[in-house]
Design an enzyme around this catalytic site. Structure first.
Site, PDB file in Angstrom:
ATOM      1  N   GLN A  88      -7.267   3.270  -0.360  1.00 17.73           N
ATOM      2  CA  GLN A  88      -5.848   3.152  -0.030  1.00 17.73           C
ATOM      3  C   GLN A  88      -5.123   4.464  -0.331  1.00 17.73           C
ATOM      4  OE1 GLN A  88      -5.863  -0.497  -2.651  1.00 17.73           O
ATOM      5  NE2 GLN A  88      -4.287  -1.126  -1.206  1.00 17.73           N
ATOM      6  N   ASN A  89      -5.815   5.386  -0.980  1.00 18.74           N
ATOM      7  CA  ASN A  89      -5.196   6.642  -1.393  1.00 18.74           C
ATOM      8  C   ASN A  89      -5.143   7.630  -0.235  1.00 18.74           C
ATOM      9  OD1 ASN A  89      -5.132   5.457  -3.894  1.00 18.74           O
ATOM     10  ND2 ASN A  89      -6.928   6.551  -4.668  1.00 18.74           N
ATOM     11  N   HIS A 106      -5.164   4.159   4.774  1.00 15.45           N
ATOM     12  CA  HIS A 106      -3.731   4.454   4.788  1.00 15.45           C
ATOM     13  C   HIS A 106      -3.434   5.886   5.215  1.00 15.45           C
ATOM     14  CE1 HIS A 106      -2.836   0.911   1.821  1.00 15.45           C
ATOM     15  NE2 HIS A 106      -3.011   0.518   3.064  1.00 15.45           N
ATOM     16  N   CYS A 133       4.708  18.654  18.401  1.00 20.93           N
ATOM     17  CA  CYS A 133       3.300  18.264  18.484  1.00 20.93           C
ATOM     18  C   CYS A 133       2.538  19.336  19.262  1.00 20.93           C
ATOM     19  CB  CYS A 133       3.188  16.919  19.189  1.00 20.93           C
ATOM     20  SG  CYS A 133       1.510  16.506  19.727  1.00 20.93           S
ATOM     21  N   THR A 173      -6.834  -0.861  -8.216  1.00 17.41           N
ATOM     22  CA  THR A 173      -5.918  -1.460  -7.248  1.00 17.41           C
ATOM     23  C   THR A 173      -5.080  -2.546  -7.911  1.00 17.41           C
ATOM     24  OG1 THR A 173      -7.499  -3.156  -6.548  1.00 17.41           O
ATOM     25  CG2 THR A 173      -7.583  -1.042  -5.395  1.00 17.41           C
ATOM     26  N   SER A 174      -3.869  -2.733  -7.398  1.00 16.51           N
ATOM     27  CA  SER A 174      -2.952  -3.704  -8.002  1.00 16.51           C
ATOM     28  C   SER A 174      -3.182  -5.117  -7.484  1.00 16.51           C
ATOM     29  CB  SER A 174      -1.501  -3.301  -7.708  1.00 16.51           C
ATOM     30  OG  SER A 174      -1.239  -3.401  -6.320  1.00 16.51           O
ATOM     31  N   ASN A 198     -10.387  -1.752 -13.579  1.00 23.25           N
ATOM     32  CA  ASN A 198      -8.960  -1.492 -13.545  1.00 23.25           C
ATOM     33  C   ASN A 198      -8.445  -1.201 -14.944  1.00 23.25           C
ATOM     34  OD1 ASN A 198      -6.711  -1.240 -11.884  1.00 23.25           O
ATOM     35  ND2 ASN A 198      -6.861  -3.339 -11.110  1.00 23.25           N
ATOM     36  N   ALA A 216     -10.175   4.641 -15.572  1.00 24.47           N
ATOM     37  CA  ALA A 216     -11.202   4.778 -14.535  1.00 24.47           C
ATOM     38  C   ALA A 216     -12.249   5.820 -14.912  1.00 24.47           C
ATOM     39  CB  ALA A 216     -10.548   5.144 -13.205  1.00 24.47           C
TER      40      ALA A 216
END
Length: 232
Positions: A88-89, A106, A133, A173-174, A198, A216
């Site tokens: 997710q990072n 993400h 662009c 992760t939460s 965690n 971690a």
């Protein structure tokens, strides 16, 4: 051989100096998520959003991978089966730590995306409102990150990996952000053994077969060493 699927969140990069959503005093604490991490926020005030992500990009560029990142790269290298890292990072520290083919659900801070034609290119250190662009020349450049309300990248691929997982691990992760918070249930349905590593219990902690709590940089290397010892 057994496939391992690993989901990582902000907690794996916290000891590299990158704050999580819940850290007090960090970048996220200074802004409302609705203002800097939604399509609506970008439409309202693109300068604010670009400024926020320019600061995050600069912060991430100075960060260095820690022993947790290195341990997962070691697991990828030495495990006799496939090891898939889904993160997710958006910081790129997994690759800096030696991991390969990381799935960035993400997006990445180092990327730019055209909101009009979908072209992607390496982001400059600082992005500005109206930046063109390179493909269509439209003034529609935005950070190549997934905002709240948008669909994460490569979801079909992720679900395919979860369906074939023998071991599923969630690290740092939460358990609050979906669809990632539901990955453990997909893994359970596939018959995988599940483990959470965690600092504190996540919102989905009760779904895991095994839990390990602590920094971690301590829990992840120890877990990897145990796994590799069992595979010999």
């Amino acid at each position: 051989m057994q496939k391992i699927v690993i989901l990582t969140g902000a907690g794996i990069s916290a000891e590299s100096g990158l704050g999580t959503f819940r850290d007090e005093g960090g970048l996220w604490a200074q802004h409302r998520i609705e203002d800097v991490a939604t399509p609506e926020g970008f439409a309202r005030d693109p300068a604010l959003v670009h400024g926020f992500y320019n600061a995050r990009r600069m912060q991430a560029a100075k960060a260095r991978p820690n022993t947790a990142h290195a341990a997962l790269a070691r697991l990828q290298r030495d495990w006799p089966g496939e090891v898939v890292i889904v993160t997710q990072n958006v910081d790129g520290l997994h690759e800096a730590g030696g991991a390969e083919e990381v799935i960035h659900m993400h997006g990445v801070l180092a990327g730019a995306l055209c909101a009009a034609c979908g072209h992607r290119w390496p982001a400059p250190e600082e992005m500005a409102v109206g930046e063109p662009c390179p493909a269509c020349n439209g003034p529609t450049a935005r950070p190549d990150v997934v905002w709240f309300g948008e669909m994460p990248y490569r979801m079909d691929e992720i679900y395919d990996h979860l369906a074939g997982a023998a071991i599923f691990a969630a690290i740092g992760t939460s358990g609050q952000v979906y669809p990632a918070a539901a990955f453990v249930h997909e893994a359970i349905a596939a018959g995988a053994r599940t483990v959470e590593l965690n600092l504190d219990p996540s919102d989905t902690v009760s779904s895991f077969d095994e839990t390990r709590f602590g920094p971690a940089t301590q829990t992840v290397p120890a877990w990897v060493t145990e796994l590799l010892g069992q595979s010999e």
